[in-house]
Design a protein around this motif. Structure first.
Motif, PDB file in Angstrom:
ATOM      1  N   ALA A   5       0.838  -1.210   0.000  1.00  0.00           N
ATOM      2  CA  ALA A   5       0.000   0.000   0.000  1.00  0.00           C
ATOM      3  C   ALA A   5       0.869   1.255   0.000  1.00  0.00           C
ATOM      4  O   ALA A   5       0.570   2.218  -0.717  1.00  0.00           O
ATOM      5  CB  ALA A   5      -0.942  -0.014   1.196  1.00  0.00           C
ATOM      6  N   LEU A   6       1.929   1.239   0.776  1.00  0.00           N
ATOM      7  CA  LEU A   6       2.832   2.394   0.806  1.00  0.00           C
ATOM      8  C   LEU A   6       3.453   2.617  -0.568  1.00  0.00           C
ATOM      9  O   LEU A   6       3.475   3.736  -1.079  1.00  0.00           O
ATOM     10  CB  LEU A   6       3.922   2.182   1.861  1.00  0.00           C
ATOM     11  CG  LEU A   6       4.979   3.283   1.970  1.00  0.00           C
ATOM     12  CD1 LEU A   6       4.344   4.627   2.318  1.00  0.00           C
ATOM     13  CD2 LEU A   6       6.025   2.903   3.003  1.00  0.00           C
ATOM     14  N   TRP A   7       3.953   1.544  -1.172  1.00  0.00           N
ATOM     15  CA  TRP A   7       4.575   1.656  -2.505  1.00  0.00           C
ATOM     16  C   TRP A   7       3.595   2.212  -3.526  1.00  0.00           C
ATOM     17  O   TRP A   7       3.936   3.089  -4.311  1.00  0.00           O
ATOM     18  CB  TRP A   7       5.099   0.289  -2.935  1.00  0.00           C
ATOM     19  CG  TRP A   7       5.464   0.195  -4.383  1.00  0.00           C
ATOM     20  CD1 TRP A   7       6.372   0.969  -5.054  1.00  0.00           C
ATOM     21  CD2 TRP A   7       4.927  -0.709  -5.343  1.00  0.00           C
ATOM     22  NE1 TRP A   7       6.433   0.574  -6.381  1.00  0.00           N
ATOM     23  CE2 TRP A   7       5.558  -0.441  -6.582  1.00  0.00           C
ATOM     24  CE3 TRP A   7       3.982  -1.728  -5.281  1.00  0.00           C
ATOM     25  CZ2 TRP A   7       5.267  -1.153  -7.742  1.00  0.00           C
ATOM     26  CZ3 TRP A   7       3.696  -2.448  -6.422  1.00  0.00           C
ATOM     27  CH2 TRP A   7       4.332  -2.154  -7.636  1.00  0.00           C
ATOM     28  N   PRO A  11       4.938   8.705  -4.167  1.00  0.00           N
ATOM     29  CA  PRO A  11       5.398   9.246  -5.456  1.00  0.00           C
ATOM     30  C   PRO A  11       6.800   8.738  -5.797  1.00  0.00           C
ATOM     31  O   PRO A  11       7.612   8.494  -4.905  1.00  0.00           O
ATOM     32  CB  PRO A  11       5.401  10.768  -5.251  1.00  0.00           C
ATOM     33  CG  PRO A  11       5.285  10.993  -3.788  1.00  0.00           C
ATOM     34  CD  PRO A  11       4.799   9.722  -3.144  1.00  0.00           C
ATOM     35  N   PHE A  12       7.040   8.569  -7.084  1.00  0.00           N
ATOM     36  CA  PHE A  12       8.354   8.126  -7.542  1.00  0.00           C
ATOM     37  C   PHE A  12       9.372   9.224  -7.248  1.00  0.00           C
ATOM     38  O   PHE A  12       9.098  10.408  -7.462  1.00  0.00           O
ATOM     39  CB  PHE A  12       8.297   7.816  -9.046  1.00  0.00           C
ATOM     40  CG  PHE A  12       9.455   7.023  -9.526  1.00  0.00           C
ATOM     41  CD1 PHE A  12       9.519   5.656  -9.282  1.00  0.00           C
ATOM     42  CD2 PHE A  12      10.489   7.626 -10.204  1.00  0.00           C
ATOM     43  CE1 PHE A  12      10.604   4.905  -9.711  1.00  0.00           C
ATOM     44  CE2 PHE A  12      11.575   6.889 -10.647  1.00  0.00           C
ATOM     45  CZ  PHE A  12      11.632   5.528 -10.400  1.00  0.00           C
ATOM     46  N   TYR A  34       9.569  -3.837 -13.091  1.00  0.00           N
ATOM     47  CA  TYR A  34       9.567  -5.271 -12.795  1.00  0.00           C
ATOM     48  C   TYR A  34       8.715  -5.594 -11.569  1.00  0.00           C
ATOM     49  O   TYR A  34       8.034  -6.613 -11.528  1.00  0.00           O
ATOM     50  CB  TYR A  34      10.989  -5.800 -12.588  1.00  0.00           C
ATOM     51  CG  TYR A  34      11.778  -5.943 -13.856  1.00  0.00           C
ATOM     52  CD1 TYR A  34      11.285  -6.687 -14.929  1.00  0.00           C
ATOM     53  CD2 TYR A  34      13.021  -5.348 -13.998  1.00  0.00           C
ATOM     54  CE1 TYR A  34      12.006  -6.830 -16.103  1.00  0.00           C
ATOM     55  CE2 TYR A  34      13.756  -5.485 -15.170  1.00  0.00           C
ATOM     56  CZ  TYR A  34      13.241  -6.226 -16.218  1.00  0.00           C
ATOM     57  OH  TYR A  34      13.959  -6.368 -17.372  1.00  0.00           O
ATOM     58  N   VAL A  35       8.751  -4.716 -10.577  1.00  0.00           N
ATOM     59  CA  VAL A  35       7.999  -4.958  -9.351  1.00  0.00           C
ATOM     60  C   VAL A  35       6.492  -4.849  -9.606  1.00  0.00           C
ATOM     61  O   VAL A  35       5.695  -5.408  -8.855  1.00  0.00           O
ATOM     62  CB  VAL A  35       8.475  -4.028  -8.213  1.00  0.00           C
ATOM     63  CG1 VAL A  35       7.611  -4.164  -6.967  1.00  0.00           C
ATOM     64  CG2 VAL A  35       9.938  -4.331  -7.863  1.00  0.00           C
ATOM     65  N   THR A  36       6.099  -4.212 -10.687  1.00  0.00           N
ATOM     66  CA  THR A  36       4.655  -4.123 -10.971  1.00  0.00           C
ATOM     67  C   THR A  36       4.031  -5.498 -11.194  1.00  0.00           C
ATOM     68  O   THR A  36       2.799  -5.612 -11.160  1.00  0.00           O
ATOM     69  CB  THR A  36       4.355  -3.223 -12.195  1.00  0.00           C
ATOM     70  OG1 THR A  36       4.968  -3.776 -13.356  1.00  0.00           O
ATOM     71  CG2 THR A  36       4.796  -1.791 -11.965  1.00  0.00           C
ATOM     72  N   ALA A  88      14.620   0.398  -1.354  1.00  0.00           N
ATOM     73  CA  ALA A  88      14.459  -0.505  -0.209  1.00  0.00           C
ATOM     74  C   ALA A  88      13.005  -0.951  -0.082  1.00  0.00           C
ATOM     75  O   ALA A  88      12.733  -2.118   0.231  1.00  0.00           O
ATOM     76  CB  ALA A  88      14.930   0.177   1.072  1.00  0.00           C
ATOM     77  N   LEU A  89      12.078  -0.050  -0.335  1.00  0.00           N
ATOM     78  CA  LEU A  89      10.665  -0.409  -0.292  1.00  0.00           C
ATOM     79  C   LEU A  89      10.328  -1.405  -1.404  1.00  0.00           C
ATOM     80  O   LEU A  89       9.621  -2.391  -1.171  1.00  0.00           O
ATOM     81  CB  LEU A  89       9.787   0.839  -0.400  1.00  0.00           C
ATOM     82  CG  LEU A  89       8.282   0.614  -0.359  1.00  0.00           C
ATOM     83  CD1 LEU A  89       7.853  -0.068   0.937  1.00  0.00           C
ATOM     84  CD2 LEU A  89       7.552   1.946  -0.540  1.00  0.00           C
ATOM     85  N   LEU A  90      10.849  -1.166  -2.608  1.00  0.00           N
ATOM     86  CA  LEU A  90      10.645  -2.117  -3.703  1.00  0.00           C
ATOM     87  C   LEU A  90      11.188  -3.487  -3.318  1.00  0.00           C
ATOM     88  O   LEU A  90      10.553  -4.513  -3.577  1.00  0.00           O
ATOM     89  CB  LEU A  90      11.334  -1.640  -4.985  1.00  0.00           C
ATOM     90  CG  LEU A  90      10.748  -0.448  -5.710  1.00  0.00           C
ATOM     91  CD1 LEU A  90      11.608  -0.117  -6.937  1.00  0.00           C
ATOM     92  CD2 LEU A  90       9.314  -0.688  -6.110  1.00  0.00           C
ATOM     93  N   ASP A  91      12.359  -3.506  -2.701  1.00  0.00           N
ATOM     94  CA  ASP A  91      12.965  -4.757  -2.272  1.00  0.00           C
ATOM     95  C   ASP A  91      12.040  -5.490  -1.301  1.00  0.00           C
ATOM     96  O   ASP A  91      11.810  -6.692  -1.432  1.00  0.00           O
ATOM     97  CB  ASP A  91      14.321  -4.469  -1.622  1.00  0.00           C
ATOM     98  CG  ASP A  91      15.059  -5.726  -1.216  1.00  0.00           C
ATOM     99  OD1 ASP A  91      15.793  -6.272  -2.056  1.00  0.00           O
ATOM    100  OD2 ASP A  91      14.891  -6.167  -0.059  1.00  0.00           O
ATOM    101  N   LEU A  92      11.495  -4.775  -0.345  1.00  0.00           N
ATOM    102  CA  LEU A  92      10.595  -5.375   0.638  1.00  0.00           C
ATOM    103  C   LEU A  92       9.329  -5.918  -0.021  1.00  0.00           C
ATOM    104  O   LEU A  92       8.917  -7.054   0.241  1.00  0.00           O
ATOM    105  CB  LEU A  92      10.242  -4.348   1.716  1.00  0.00           C
ATOM    106  CG  LEU A  92       9.262  -4.809   2.792  1.00  0.00           C
ATOM    107  CD1 LEU A  92       9.834  -5.987   3.570  1.00  0.00           C
ATOM    108  CD2 LEU A  92       8.932  -3.644   3.711  1.00  0.00           C
ATOM    109  N   VAL A  93       8.724  -5.131  -0.889  1.00  0.00           N
ATOM    110  CA  VAL A  93       7.497  -5.548  -1.572  1.00  0.00           C
ATOM    111  C   VAL A  93       7.757  -6.800  -2.404  1.00  0.00           C
ATOM    112  O   VAL A  93       6.993  -7.774  -2.339  1.00  0.00           O
ATOM    113  CB  VAL A  93       6.937  -4.405  -2.460  1.00  0.00           C
ATOM    114  CG1 VAL A  93       5.862  -4.900  -3.410  1.00  0.00           C
ATOM    115  CG2 VAL A  93       6.411  -3.271  -1.588  1.00  0.00           C
ATOM    116  N   TYR A  94       8.832  -6.800  -3.167  1.00  0.00           N
ATOM    117  CA  TYR A  94       9.106  -7.940  -4.047  1.00  0.00           C
ATOM    118  C   TYR A  94       9.519  -9.168  -3.248  1.00  0.00           C
ATOM    119  O   TYR A  94       9.139 -10.291  -3.584  1.00  0.00           O
ATOM    120  CB  TYR A  94      10.170  -7.572  -5.083  1.00  0.00           C
ATOM    121  CG  TYR A  94      10.121  -8.481  -6.278  1.00  0.00           C
ATOM    122  CD1 TYR A  94       9.114  -8.345  -7.235  1.00  0.00           C
ATOM    123  CD2 TYR A  94      11.034  -9.500  -6.450  1.00  0.00           C
ATOM    124  CE1 TYR A  94       9.039  -9.200  -8.324  1.00  0.00           C
ATOM    125  CE2 TYR A  94      10.971 -10.351  -7.539  1.00  0.00           C
ATOM    126  CZ  TYR A  94       9.973 -10.201  -8.473  1.00  0.00           C
ATOM    127  OH  TYR A  94       9.899 -11.042  -9.549  1.00  0.00           O
TER     128      TYR A  94
END
Length: 105
Positions: A5-7, A11-12, A34-36, A88-94
């Motif tokens: 939800a945070l990701w 905003p980018f 890729y994370v999408t 880091a957030l992308l890493d956590l989500v993925y």
């Protein structure tokens, strides 16, 4: 789901003014794309990981950004921190997506 939800609502980050930060921004955009794949999983239950090692890509990118943060101008240091936090957030989500795996699809 909190990280997801945070990701989705964050905003980018900006690109900054140094060449290195602009390149890091471009690589961050590629990783974000890729994370999408996680969106399909959350919204439709389709577990299909990206065709590249996203976690390795993000780890390398965060290391690059960390090194840049020590050499760029003061305004660009804030951009570097923002880019690093986003990576880091992308890493956590993925990572969470991969841990759930196809058993939850």
């Amino acid at each position: 789901m909190d990280a997801y939800a945070l990701w989705r609502n964050l905003p980018f980050p900006r690109s900054g003014s140094s060449r290195e930060l602009i390149l890091a921004h471009s690589d961050l955009a590629e990783a974000d794309e890729y994370v999408t794949t996680v969106i399909r999983f959350v919204e439709r239950g389709i577990f299909k990981p990206a065709p590249v090692d996203v976690l390795a890509m993000l780890q390398e990118l965060m290391q690059r950004i960390d090194r840049l943060g020590e050499t760029v101008s003061s305004p660009d240091q804030a951009v570097a921190r923002s880019q690093h936090a986003y990576a880091a957030l992308l890493d956590l989500v993925y990572r969470q997506f991969l841990e759930l795996g196809p058993s939850h699809s």
